[in-house]
Motif scaffolding. Structure first.
Motif, PDB file in Angstrom:
ATOM      1  N   GLN A   1       0.968  -1.691   0.086  1.00 59.11           N
ATOM      2  CA  GLN A   1       0.109  -0.002   0.247  1.00 59.11           C
ATOM      3  C   GLN A   1       0.497   1.186  -0.061  1.00 59.11           C
ATOM      4  O   GLN A   1       0.452   2.126  -0.761  1.00 59.11           O
ATOM      5  CB  GLN A   1      -1.111   0.046   1.974  1.00 59.11           C
ATOM      6  N   GLN A   2       2.289   1.059   0.540  1.00 59.25           N
ATOM      7  CA  GLN A   2       2.024   2.192   0.755  1.00 59.25           C
ATOM      8  C   GLN A   2       3.581   2.570  -0.224  1.00 59.25           C
ATOM      9  O   GLN A   2       3.795   3.821  -1.512  1.00 59.25           O
ATOM     10  CB  GLN A   2       3.854   2.349   2.272  1.00 59.25           C
TER      11      GLN A   2
ATOM     12  N   GLN B   1       0.938   4.059  -2.944  1.00 58.17           N
ATOM     13  CA  GLN B   1       1.047   4.929  -2.748  1.00 58.17           C
ATOM     14  C   GLN B   1       1.693   6.244  -3.380  1.00 58.17           C
ATOM     15  O   GLN B   1       1.508   7.249  -3.977  1.00 58.17           O
ATOM     16  CB  GLN B   1       0.064   5.580  -0.723  1.00 58.17           C
TER      17      GLN B   1
ATOM     18  N   GLN C   1       1.692   6.182  -7.154  1.00 66.25           N
ATOM     19  CA  GLN C   1       0.898   7.284  -7.380  1.00 66.25           C
ATOM     20  C   GLN C   1       0.930   8.682  -7.350  1.00 66.25           C
ATOM     21  O   GLN C   1       0.839   9.874  -8.487  1.00 66.25           O
ATOM     22  CB  GLN C   1      -0.640   7.079  -7.019  1.00 66.25           C
ATOM     23  N   THR C   2       1.777   9.543  -5.946  1.00 65.39           N
ATOM     24  CA  THR C   2       2.278  10.014  -6.468  1.00 65.39           C
ATOM     25  C   THR C   2       3.539  11.043  -7.609  1.00 65.39           C
ATOM     26  O   THR C   2       3.153  12.140  -7.489  1.00 65.39           O
ATOM     27  CB  THR C   2       2.676  10.860  -4.565  1.00 65.39           C
TER      28      THR C   2
END
Length: 190
Positions: A29-30, A33, A36-37
């Motif tokens: 998950q980290q 994210q 995506q950033t």
């Protein structure tokens, strides 16, 4: 009919694998994210690198969950009769995959009965069973007779359905569709 999970080192090993799966899930998950950033900031190369890292942690999560699943299943089912399936300690998706495989064998081999031990949901959040309703729905897809709460509240008793319990209307639909295609192929269609 208690769960074998409450006994010995097998339970601890199972929990270890689930813990490792959760750690890998958090890392997945980290990195997802962060990917995506990076993508939103225009850094496609970094986004791809981070995405690949997220996928790697996802594979590790699956590997640890599969190890836990296999251990739990073996602990619960090794000494059971062949017409019993104990799903205690499994996640819903795992229980459904195992049940689907077992029901396919049940139907193929024309077995007389099968007891699926789903538990009462005591260990579920708020004590609401998750596996039992999911397995009940799956059993219904096989067009076989399922009696919940037999022989007790934590079980589903499965038997072949008699002619009255099987919906064969799909066969008529199938043959009608095949006949239409055949007629069209032969040039007799509309």
């Amino acid at each position: 009919m208690g769960s074998a999970l409450s006994i010995g080192a097998g339970f601890q090993d199972h929990e270890h694998y689930r813990s490792e799966a959760r750690k890998n899930s958090a890392l997945r998950q980290q990195y997802s994210q962060q990917s995506q950033t990076a993508y939103k900031s225009g850094n496609g190369a970094k986004a791809k690198e981070l995405s690949l890292k997220a996928k790697e942690y996802g594979r590790e999560m699956d590997r640890y969950n599969n190890m836990a699943r296999d251990m739990v299943f073996k602990l619960n089912n090794t000494n059971r009769p062949s017409n019993e399936l104990d799903l205690h300690g499994l996640k819903v998706r795992e229980a459904l995959d195992i049940t689907r495989e077992r029901l396919t064998k049940f139907v193929k081999n024309k077995e007389p009965n099968l007891m699926i031990i789903v538990g009462r949901g005591k260990n579920s959040i708020n004590g609401v069973a998750k596996i039992k309703p999911a397995v009940t729905e799956l059993v219904n897809e096989f067009h076989i007779k399922a009696t919940p709460n037999k022989p007790n509240q934590g079980c589903i008793w499965v038997e072949p359905a008699g002619p009255e319990g099987v919906d064969l209307s799909w066969i008529d639909d199938l043959f009608q569709e095949l006949a239409k295609k055949l007629w069209a192929f032969l040039g007799f269609g509309r």
